[in-house]
Write a protein that holds these residues in place. Structure first.
Motif, short mmCIF file in Angstrom:
data_model
loop_
_atom_site.label_atom_id
_atom_site.label_comp_id
_atom_site.label_asym_id
_atom_site.label_seq_id
_atom_site.Cartn_x
_atom_site.Cartn_y
_atom_site.Cartn_z
N TYR A 87 0.79 -1.23 0.00
CA TYR A 87 0.00 0.00 0.00
C TYR A 87 0.83 1.28 0.00
O TYR A 87 0.28 2.36 -0.12
CB TYR A 87 -0.93 0.03 1.21
N ASN A 88 2.12 1.21 0.13
CA ASN A 88 2.98 2.38 0.22
C ASN A 88 3.50 2.75 -1.17
O ASN A 88 4.03 1.90 -1.89
CB ASN A 88 4.15 2.10 1.18
N VAL A 89 3.38 4.03 -1.54
CA VAL A 89 3.78 4.49 -2.87
C VAL A 89 5.28 4.28 -3.10
O VAL A 89 5.69 3.87 -4.19
CB VAL A 89 3.40 5.98 -3.06
N LYS A 90 6.08 4.51 -2.08
CA LYS A 90 7.53 4.33 -2.23
C LYS A 90 7.88 2.87 -2.53
O LYS A 90 8.66 2.58 -3.43
CB LYS A 90 8.25 4.80 -0.97
N GLU A 91 7.26 1.94 -1.80
CA GLU A 91 7.51 0.52 -2.04
C GLU A 91 7.01 0.10 -3.42
O GLU A 91 7.67 -0.67 -4.12
CB GLU A 91 6.82 -0.32 -0.97
N LEU A 92 5.83 0.60 -3.80
CA LEU A 92 5.27 0.27 -5.12
C LEU A 92 6.18 0.79 -6.23
O LEU A 92 6.40 0.10 -7.23
CB LEU A 92 3.87 0.86 -5.26
N SER A 93 6.71 2.00 -6.07
CA SER A 93 7.57 2.56 -7.11
C SER A 93 8.87 1.77 -7.23
O SER A 93 9.37 1.56 -8.33
CB SER A 93 7.86 4.04 -6.85
N GLN A 94 9.40 1.31 -6.11
CA GLN A 94 10.61 0.48 -6.17
C GLN A 94 10.31 -0.88 -6.81
O GLN A 94 11.11 -1.39 -7.59
CB GLN A 94 11.18 0.29 -4.76
N ASN A 95 9.16 -1.44 -6.49
CA ASN A 95 8.79 -2.74 -7.03
C ASN A 95 8.56 -2.69 -8.54
O ASN A 95 8.92 -3.62 -9.25
CB ASN A 95 7.53 -3.24 -6.31
N LEU A 96 7.95 -1.61 -9.02
CA LEU A 96 7.60 -1.50 -10.43
C LEU A 96 8.61 -0.70 -11.25
O LEU A 96 8.41 -0.50 -12.46
CB LEU A 96 6.21 -0.86 -10.57
N ASN A 97 9.68 -0.20 -10.60
CA ASN A 97 10.69 0.60 -11.28
C ASN A 97 10.10 1.82 -11.98
O ASN A 97 10.42 2.12 -13.14
CB ASN A 97 11.50 -0.24 -12.29
N LYS A 98 9.21 2.51 -11.28
CA LYS A 98 8.61 3.76 -11.77
C LYS A 98 8.77 4.80 -10.69
O LYS A 98 8.91 4.47 -9.52
CB LYS A 98 7.12 3.55 -12.08
N ASN A 99 8.71 6.07 -11.10
CA ASN A 99 8.85 7.11 -10.08
C ASN A 99 7.56 7.23 -9.26
O ASN A 99 6.50 6.79 -9.68
CB ASN A 99 9.30 8.45 -10.68
N GLU A 100 7.69 7.82 -8.08
CA GLU A 100 6.58 7.87 -7.13
C GLU A 100 5.41 8.70 -7.66
O GLU A 100 4.25 8.37 -7.40
CB GLU A 100 7.07 8.43 -5.80
N LYS A 101 5.71 9.75 -8.42
CA LYS A 101 4.64 10.59 -8.97
C LYS A 101 3.77 9.79 -9.95
O LYS A 101 2.54 9.89 -9.94
CB LYS A 101 5.24 11.81 -9.65
N THR A 102 4.41 8.98 -10.78
CA THR A 102 3.67 8.14 -11.73
C THR A 102 2.78 7.14 -11.00
O THR A 102 1.62 6.96 -11.35
CB THR A 102 4.65 7.40 -12.67
N ILE A 103 3.33 6.50 -9.97
CA ILE A 103 2.56 5.54 -9.19
C ILE A 103 1.37 6.22 -8.51
O ILE A 103 0.25 5.71 -8.52
CB ILE A 103 3.45 4.83 -8.15
N ALA A 104 1.61 7.41 -7.94
CA ALA A 104 0.53 8.15 -7.27
C ALA A 104 -0.57 8.51 -8.27
O ALA A 104 -1.76 8.38 -7.97
CB ALA A 104 1.08 9.39 -6.59
N ASN A 105 -0.18 8.92 -9.47
CA ASN A 105 -1.17 9.25 -10.51
C ASN A 105 -1.95 8.01 -10.93
O ASN A 105 -3.17 8.07 -11.16
CB ASN A 105 -0.49 9.89 -11.72
N GLN A 106 -1.26 6.87 -11.05
CA GLN A 106 -1.94 5.63 -11.44
C GLN A 106 -2.91 5.17 -10.34
O GLN A 106 -4.00 4.69 -10.65
CB GLN A 106 -0.93 4.54 -11.76
N ILE A 107 -2.52 5.31 -9.09
CA ILE A 107 -3.42 4.93 -7.99
C ILE A 107 -4.66 5.82 -8.02
O ILE A 107 -5.79 5.35 -7.86
CB ILE A 107 -2.70 5.01 -6.63
N THR A 108 -4.47 7.12 -8.24
CA THR A 108 -5.59 8.04 -8.35
C THR A 108 -6.52 7.63 -9.49
O THR A 108 -7.74 7.62 -9.34
CB THR A 108 -5.08 9.48 -8.56
N THR A 109 -5.93 7.23 -10.62
CA THR A 109 -6.73 6.77 -11.76
C THR A 109 -7.51 5.51 -11.41
O THR A 109 -8.69 5.39 -11.75
CB THR A 109 -5.82 6.52 -12.98
N LEU A 110 -6.86 4.55 -10.73
CA LEU A 110 -7.54 3.31 -10.34
C LEU A 110 -8.74 3.61 -9.44
O LEU A 110 -9.80 2.99 -9.58
CB LEU A 110 -6.57 2.38 -9.60
N ILE A 111 -8.59 4.56 -8.54
CA ILE A 111 -9.69 4.91 -7.64
C ILE A 111 -10.79 5.65 -8.39
O ILE A 111 -11.97 5.35 -8.24
CB ILE A 111 -9.16 5.73 -6.44
N GLN A 112 -10.41 6.61 -9.24
CA GLN A 112 -11.39 7.40 -9.99
C GLN A 112 -12.20 6.54 -10.95
O GLN A 112 -13.40 6.76 -11.12
CB GLN A 112 -10.71 8.52 -10.76
#
Length: 171
Positions: A87-112
């Motif tokens: 559930y942590n953006v930092k862990e997700l970004s490390q796991n997926l090799n993407k920056n934290e801003k991209t992950i945060a935007n994708q999570i927002t999209t998933l919720i929206q």
């Protein structure tokens, strides 16, 4: 109502493949339709269909393939959140090799888009399971029913068999 991201990915894949096939098939349709057109031997309808297939495939397939790639990326993030419980953006970004801003935007999209329900996104840094969801969630353990051997669904100290609906007190 929760939407199914896997089903949406499959639909986009099918549309992308169909549009790509239309582009490829359109070119021979144009050639076959235009042969001997001046002497009356051509097939005008086939040529028109070929032109339409080529134009729709040429412009539509790249757009659909890009959308499919983005949707697959969202699906991968969704599965890591729901299956791996990360559930942590930092862990997700490390796991997926993407920056934290991209992950945060994708999570927002998933919720929206209602793919990810029952979560709140706190400070664009961490997902929290909503209280309504966590109270209604049943924990499934690997305990077996003494009657039939099926899995028991355990809530508190009561187990219910998935197969025979027998109820047991778990100690």
């Amino acid at each position: 109502m929760k939407k199914d991201i896997k089903k949406d990915c499959r639909k986009l894949l099918i549309v992308s493949i169909v549009l790509s096939a239309m582009f490829v098939a359109g070119i021979p349709f144009i050639v076959l339709g235009a042969t001997n057109l001046s002497s009356g031997g051509g097939y005008v309808f086939l040529m028109i269909v070929g032109i339409a297939f080529t134009v729709v495939g040429f412009y539509g397939s790249p757009i659909c393939w890009v959308q499919y790639g983005e949707k697959v990326s969202l699906k991968n993030l969704y599965e890591i959140i729901t299956v791996d419980k990360m559930y942590n953006v930092k862990e997700l970004s490390q796991n997926l090799n993407k920056n934290e801003k991209t992950i945060a935007n994708q999570i927002t999209t998933l919720i929206q888009k209602r793919y990810l329900v029952g979560f709140t996104f706190v400070d664009r840094q961490e997902l929290k399971v909503s209280d309504n969801v966590s109270k209604n969630t049943k924990i499934v353990n690997t305990k077996k029913c003494p009657n039939c051997g099926a899995n028991l669904t355990i809530s508190g100290n009561t187990g219910v068999c998935e197969y025979c609906n027998a109820t047991f007190e778990i100690k």
